[in-house]
Design a protein around this motif. Structure first.
Motif, PDB file in Angstrom:
ATOM      1  N   SER A  55       7.531   4.567  14.804  1.00  0.00           N
ATOM      2  CA  SER A  55       7.659   4.993  13.352  1.00  0.00           C
ATOM      3  C   SER A  55       7.120   5.810  12.626  1.00  0.00           C
ATOM      4  O   SER A  55       7.143   6.643  12.158  1.00  0.00           O
ATOM      5  CB  SER A  55       7.920   3.902  11.883  1.00  0.00           C
ATOM      6  N   LEU A  56       5.472   5.737  13.025  1.00  0.00           N
ATOM      7  CA  LEU A  56       4.792   7.012  12.156  1.00  0.00           C
ATOM      8  C   LEU A  56       4.616   8.275  13.079  1.00  0.00           C
ATOM      9  O   LEU A  56       4.851   9.021  12.788  1.00  0.00           O
ATOM     10  CB  LEU A  56       2.840   6.353  12.346  1.00  0.00           C
ATOM     11  N   LYS A  77       1.390  16.487   2.856  1.00  0.00           N
ATOM     12  CA  LYS A  77       1.141  16.095   4.663  1.00  0.00           C
ATOM     13  C   LYS A  77      -0.504  17.180   4.819  1.00  0.00           C
ATOM     14  O   LYS A  77      -0.125  18.348   4.178  1.00  0.00           O
ATOM     15  CB  LYS A  77       1.894  16.879   5.216  1.00  0.00           C
ATOM     16  N   VAL A  79      -2.611  -0.294  13.945  1.00  0.00           N
ATOM     17  CA  VAL A  79      -1.391  -1.451  12.990  1.00  0.00           C
ATOM     18  C   VAL A  79      -2.350  -2.130  12.313  1.00  0.00           C
ATOM     19  O   VAL A  79      -2.225  -3.548  11.942  1.00  0.00           O
ATOM     20  CB  VAL A  79      -0.457  -0.819  13.915  1.00  0.00           C
ATOM     21  N   PHE A 100      -1.306   4.888  17.538  1.00  0.00           N
ATOM     22  CA  PHE A 100      -1.693   4.294  16.740  1.00  0.00           C
ATOM     23  C   PHE A 100      -2.170   2.660  16.418  1.00  0.00           C
ATOM     24  O   PHE A 100      -2.069   1.919  15.498  1.00  0.00           O
ATOM     25  CB  PHE A 100      -1.186   4.547  15.434  1.00  0.00           C
ATOM     26  N   ARG A 158      -2.960  -3.849   9.163  1.00  0.00           N
ATOM     27  CA  ARG A 158      -0.699  -3.703   8.546  1.00  0.00           C
ATOM     28  C   ARG A 158      -1.040  -5.962   8.139  1.00  0.00           C
ATOM     29  O   ARG A 158       0.804  -5.873   8.647  1.00  0.00           O
ATOM     30  CB  ARG A 158      -0.414  -2.323   9.499  1.00  0.00           C
ATOM     31  N   LYS A 163      -1.994  10.694   0.776  1.00  0.00           N
ATOM     32  CA  LYS A 163      -0.410  10.174   0.285  1.00  0.00           C
ATOM     33  C   LYS A 163       0.747  11.266  -0.808  1.00  0.00           C
ATOM     34  O   LYS A 163       1.915  11.309  -0.531  1.00  0.00           O
ATOM     35  CB  LYS A 163      -0.928   8.996  -0.061  1.00  0.00           C
ATOM     36  N   TYR A 218       3.615   7.516  21.639  1.00  0.00           N
ATOM     37  CA  TYR A 218       4.414   7.331  20.300  1.00  0.00           C
ATOM     38  C   TYR A 218       3.299   5.758  19.768  1.00  0.00           C
ATOM     39  O   TYR A 218       3.354   5.217  18.873  1.00  0.00           O
ATOM     40  CB  TYR A 218       5.679   5.990  20.555  1.00  0.00           C
ATOM     41  N   TYR A 247       5.907  -0.018  14.952  1.00  0.00           N
ATOM     42  CA  TYR A 247       5.343   0.017  13.592  1.00  0.00           C
ATOM     43  C   TYR A 247       4.850   1.618  14.321  1.00  0.00           C
ATOM     44  O   TYR A 247       4.684   2.612  13.506  1.00  0.00           O
ATOM     45  CB  TYR A 247       4.454  -0.635  12.846  1.00  0.00           C
ATOM     46  N   SER A 248       4.134   1.655  15.088  1.00  0.00           N
ATOM     47  CA  SER A 248       2.922   2.806  15.681  1.00  0.00           C
ATOM     48  C   SER A 248       4.015   3.907  15.978  1.00  0.00           C
ATOM     49  O   SER A 248       4.098   4.988  15.247  1.00  0.00           O
ATOM     50  CB  SER A 248       2.505   3.268  17.419  1.00  0.00           C
TER      51      SER A 248
END
Length: 206
Positions: A167-168, A11, A150, A146, A154, A8, A143, A164-165
């Motif tokens: 946004s990642l 990158k 998620v 993932f 999540r 985290k 997009y 959500y995917s």
């Protein structure tokens, strides 16, 4: 866990991803292998009863396409459990704890309905985009790449998981594309290396 904080804090490049991924794989090898075996041994038993020779003999290339479609359906409906189970093992490992293969399978089963519903929704949206214009279909497929992770990690599903995917991936579409491209090339090379020796053996049944 220490690894989670490390990831985290910066990158990761493709080399970092491969290195950290390999370390996680080695650490959790037994549990990941048992999840794969529990899911894919039954899948392959089912596949062995599909008469591919008859399909090809009667329908030619259409028969082969039918066979491939059956494999994709089995992968979607049954392989989803393994994907979620392995994702849960990896996340727990990042947090410094261990999740057994049995618990990961049970977790995968608990998320199965949400995952199937979200997968269908993603497929419908991407089909609509692709039918309208090919390029947006390709862009949005990355997009949404993932979505299953998620759903697994999540505690959301449906359009929320798809958003959500997205946004990642937003802001780093080309980076994500590059990672998947490199991983695809590596997978192709590994596959060829594994298959090549068997092609040298005539009438090999294995």
């Amino acid at each position: 866990g220490n690894m989670e904080n490390k990831i985290k804090s910066r990158k990761l490049g493709i080399g970092d991803l491969l290195g950290e991924g390999w370390q996680l794989y080695r650490t959790n090898f037994k549990n990941i292998l048992l999840v794969i075996l529990c899911i894919y041994i039954p899948v392959n038993i089912i596949i062995s009863f599909i008469p591919i020779d008859s399909f090809i003999q009667n329908y030619g290339s259409r028969g082969l396409q039918l066979y491939n479609n059956i494999l994709k359906i089995l992968e979607f409906f049954i392989g989803t459990i393994a994907t979620i189970g392995i994702a849960s093992i990896v996340e727990k490992s990042l947090q410094g704890t261990t999740l057994s293969w049995g618990d990961s399978l049970r977790y995968g089963l608990s998320k199965w309905g949400t995952a199937i519903g979200t997968g269908f929704l993603a497929g419908l949206i991407l089909l609509g985009l692709t039918l309208l214009l090919i390029i947006p279909g390709i862009i949005w497929s990355l997009y949404y790449t993932f979505w299953i992770y998620v759903v697994a990690l999540r505690n959301v599903g449906g359009k929320t998981a798809l958003d959500y995917s997205k946004s990642l991936v937003e802001g780093q579409w080309w980076s994500v594309f590059g990672v998947f491209f490199v991983l695809g090339i590596i997978g192709l090379i590994v596959g060829l290396v594994i298959v090549f020796p068997f092609n040298l053996i005539s009438d090999n049944q294995f």
